[in-house]
Design a protein around this motif. Structure first.
Motif, PDB file in Angstrom:
ATOM      1  N   UNK A   8       0.931  -1.163   0.198  1.00 40.91           N
ATOM      2  CA  UNK A   8      -0.101  -0.006   0.134  1.00 40.91           C
ATOM      3  C   UNK A   8       0.913   1.085  -0.106  1.00 40.91           C
ATOM      4  N   UNK A   9       0.583   2.254  -1.066  1.00 40.66           N
ATOM      5  CA  UNK A   9       1.549   3.156  -0.837  1.00 40.66           C
ATOM      6  C   UNK A   9       2.761   3.427  -1.903  1.00 40.66           C
ATOM      7  N   UNK A  10       2.921   2.079  -2.386  1.00 40.13           N
ATOM      8  CA  UNK A  10       4.182   2.049  -3.240  1.00 40.13           C
ATOM      9  C   UNK A  10       5.276   0.957  -2.687  1.00 40.13           C
ATOM     10  N   UNK A  11       6.129   0.226  -3.533  1.00 41.45           N
ATOM     11  CA  UNK A  11       7.051  -0.587  -2.979  1.00 41.45           C
ATOM     12  C   UNK A  11       6.515  -2.080  -3.226  1.00 41.45           C
ATOM     13  N   UNK A  12       7.370  -2.864  -2.973  1.00 41.53           N
ATOM     14  CA  UNK A  12       7.109  -4.461  -3.154  1.00 41.53           C
ATOM     15  C   UNK A  12       7.297  -5.097  -1.993  1.00 41.53           C
ATOM     16  N   UNK A  13       6.627  -6.267  -1.840  1.00 42.21           N
ATOM     17  CA  UNK A  13       6.798  -7.153  -0.503  1.00 42.21           C
ATOM     18  C   UNK A  13       7.151  -8.317  -1.154  1.00 42.21           C
ATOM     19  N   UNK A  14       8.362  -9.121  -0.813  1.00 42.22           N
ATOM     20  CA  UNK A  14       8.792 -10.501  -1.032  1.00 42.22           C
ATOM     21  C   UNK A  14       8.136 -11.480   0.036  1.00 42.22           C
ATOM     22  N   UNK A  15       7.578 -12.180   0.096  1.00 43.94           N
ATOM     23  CA  UNK A  15       7.054 -13.001   1.236  1.00 43.94           C
ATOM     24  C   UNK A  15       7.448 -14.785   0.983  1.00 43.94           C
ATOM     25  N   UNK A  16       8.488 -15.231   1.962  1.00 46.65           N
ATOM     26  CA  UNK A  16       8.878 -16.694   1.813  1.00 46.65           C
ATOM     27  C   UNK A  16       8.220 -17.253   2.904  1.00 46.65           C
ATOM     28  N   UNK A  17       7.595 -18.272   2.753  1.00 43.36           N
ATOM     29  CA  UNK A  17       7.153 -19.038   3.868  1.00 43.36           C
ATOM     30  C   UNK A  17       7.731 -20.476   3.857  1.00 43.36           C
ATOM     31  N   UNK A  18       8.137 -21.003   4.964  1.00 41.27           N
ATOM     32  CA  UNK A  18       9.049 -22.307   5.126  1.00 41.27           C
ATOM     33  C   UNK A  18       8.295 -22.860   6.190  1.00 41.27           C
ATOM     34  N   UNK A  19       8.015 -24.465   6.191  1.00 38.73           N
ATOM     35  CA  UNK A  19       7.355 -25.273   7.421  1.00 38.73           C
ATOM     36  C   UNK A  19       8.478 -25.033   8.433  1.00 38.73           C
ATOM     37  N   UNK A  20       7.889 -24.567   9.542  1.00 37.48           N
ATOM     38  CA  UNK A  20       8.838 -24.640  10.881  1.00 37.48           C
ATOM     39  C   UNK A  20       8.938 -25.932  11.127  1.00 37.48           C
ATOM     40  N   UNK A  21      10.240 -26.038  12.034  1.00 37.16           N
ATOM     41  CA  UNK A  21      10.740 -27.396  12.404  1.00 37.16           C
ATOM     42  C   UNK A  21       9.791 -27.768  13.450  1.00 37.16           C
TER      43      UNK A  21
END
Length: 526
Positions: A512-525
């Motif tokens: 929102x308002x500009x910019x980029x979000x890169x989201x990485x999700x990994x299974x927790x141990x």
């Protein structure tokens, strides 16, 4: 019986909300006019205070009508009936104190009937026409007709009654036509499999079909009047693509994103937007159509796993195309060297070209091999917080010459461990932050956040760059796709392969308002 009567008398208005505002403002203006007329003819101070109290109560009711309209973008049936009876009562009192049937304000009864027919319906318009006729009959009956012409006395009454009922027919017919048209449109939309919703320029939902409510897990009657961000919530706090389209004044086609529906699992939607314009070309709202692609995405992932060799073959064709340009440059430089051995400057320039293109060629081949290679990795405990801290430190050392670059790291108090290959996970983090810094041109803010939720470790990279258009988000993970002047376009494709091999996900979204979000999700141990 009572329910049938209540349903029959329930107001029905499907016209634009802007007309309700016009009616509300006009009502206040007419009320002030009546107050002036009633004050002029008041015969005593006590009677003047009585009229002032009536007009003050009507003003409060009119203002409350506008307040309710602003809050809900519609008016309840009870408030509509109350306001109509208040309007009729104020007009009746004013006519009574200003010469009765010969008052200059008798025409306002026509306006009240018109208001009832337009805002409520044909039956309600006839009801107020009957009330107005009975009220005027009382005044005509209580006033002795002129002895020289009694027929004209009742003829005037008949003309007014005809005008009352004619107004009720015209206004009620208009209300029915609009309602039937809206009902026809609603039936068409409700019989479509895709979700449809319409918003105004501020993102307020004006209409929604049944399929949209089923996809978003909403109650159909509770959607109109709410903000789009409250019913279509993308994952990880990303900006709703409908608001992105309104903010950028741009339409998107087949934009895929994940949305939270209040259930355990999110849904993958494919969204297409189309802005609405009036006759003068001004934007008046937006139509969004979307489809649930969750099952299709599962099928697509399975097909991708089974068709790996075909994909490698397709990438080979792309690799051949990418290799052709640097090879041609190297060949031309070497051929020129054969003819320019006596000029050191030319030899140095051509040698530099050959070395540069050779490095580029090596980068293309290495990237392709990294992507095509099956990303088997050793399984061990990996602390994502520690790797994020290392990547931040390396980035600060590399860009120590950039004073306008700000890097912030947000970590939880406890480690966030996953099972995987630390080298490959570090490679993904490094690639993402490198792309973010390049997009910001080494100035601006980059926030790296690590959090644990629902047995999943989430790593977010939020930059302050120009952002990514929603219709290009799905392409940035394709091999050889890049918008950089110098780049191979394999970095994010390799990141996708690594994270997928770790049973995780990676996606990008506009902030929102500009910019980029890169989201990485990994299974927790566990």
């Amino acid at each position: 019986m009572n329910r049938s009567v209540l349903r029959f008398l329930r107001p029905s208005y499907d016209g634009p909300a802007a007309w309700l505002w016009v009616v509300g403002a006009a009502r206040i203006a007419v009320l002030l006019l009546l107050a002036v007329g009633g004050g002029v003819v008041s015969v005593s101070a006590e009677f003047g205070l009585f009229l002032a109290g009536i007009y003050a109560a009507a003003l409060v009711s009119s203002l409350w009508y506008l307040v309710a309209l602003r809050r809900e973008y519609s008016v309840s049936a009870r408030l509509t009936w109350t306001q109509m009876f208040v309007d009729f009562g104020v007009v009746a009192v004013t006519i009574s104190v200003t010469s009765g049937h010969s008052s200059v304000f008798t025409f306002l009864l026509v306006i009240v009937i018109l208001e009832a027919g337009v805002l409520m319906g044909l039956v309600q318009g006839f009801l107020f026409a009957c009330l107005s006729s009975a009220f005027m009959f009382f005044h005509f009956f209580s006033t002795a007709p002129p002895p020289d012409d009694p027929v004209m006395h009742w003829y005037n009454f008949l003309i007014q009654v005809i005008a009352f009922f004619f107004t009720a027919v015209i206004s009620g017919y208009w209300n029915q036509r609009v309602s039937r048209m809206k009902q026809f449109q609603r039936e068409i939309l409700d019989n479509m499999n895709s979700g449809f919703l319409i918003t105004d320029t501020k993102g307020i939902v004006l209409a929604v079909n049944r399929a949209a409510c089923q996809v978003l897990n909403l109650v159909e009657g509770d959607v109109a009047g709410r903000h789009i961000e409250g019913i279509m919530r993308p994952e990880a706090g990303a900006e709703c693509p409908v608001m992105t389209a309104l903010r950028l004044h741009k339409d998107f086609a087949s934009y895929e994103f994940r949305v939270n529906t209040g259930q355990e699992a999110s849904k993958l939607l494919g969204l297409t937007t189309s802005r609405m314009r009036d006759a003068r070309g001004h934007e008046t709202g937006l139509i969004a159509s979307f489809t649930d692609l969750t099952e299709m995405a599962h099928m697509r992932n399975e097909l991708q796993k089974q068709d790996r060799m075909a994909a490698i073959g397709q990438l080979s064709a792309g690799l051949a195309h990418e290799i052709r340009n640097p090879v041609a440059s190297i060949r031309g430089a070497v051929a020129e060297l054969q003819r320019s051995t006596h000029s050191p400057e030319i030899v140095e320039r051509l040698t530099a070209i050959a070395l540069r293109e050779s490095d580029h060629l090596n980068e293309i081949v290495s990237g392709f091999l990294d992507f095509a290679r099956n990303p088997d990795h050793r399984r061990e405990q990996v602390d994502c917080c520690a790797i994020a801290a290392e990547v931040k430190q390396q980035l600060e050392l590399k860009y120590a010459h950039a004073p306008d670059l700000r890097i912030a790291l947000h970590l939880p108090p406890t480690p966030c461990r996953v099972l995987g290959d630390p080298t490959q996970i570090r490679q993904v983090f490094t690639n993402i932050v490198q792309n973010a810094v390049e997009a910001m041109e080494e100035r601006g803010g980059l926030d790296i956040s690590v959090a644990m939720s629902r047995a999943v470790v989430e790593i977010r990279f939020d930059d302050g760059g120009p952002g990514i258009a929603p219709d290009k988000v799905s392409r940035i993970f394709e091999p050889f796709y890049t918008e950089k002047e110098q780049g191979v376009g394999m970095g994010l494709a390799i990141c996708m392969r690594i994270i997928t091999a770790h049973d995780g996900t990676i996606h990008a979204a506009s902030r929102p308002g500009g910019g980029t979000s890169m989201i990485v999700r990994l299974p927790a141990m566990k």
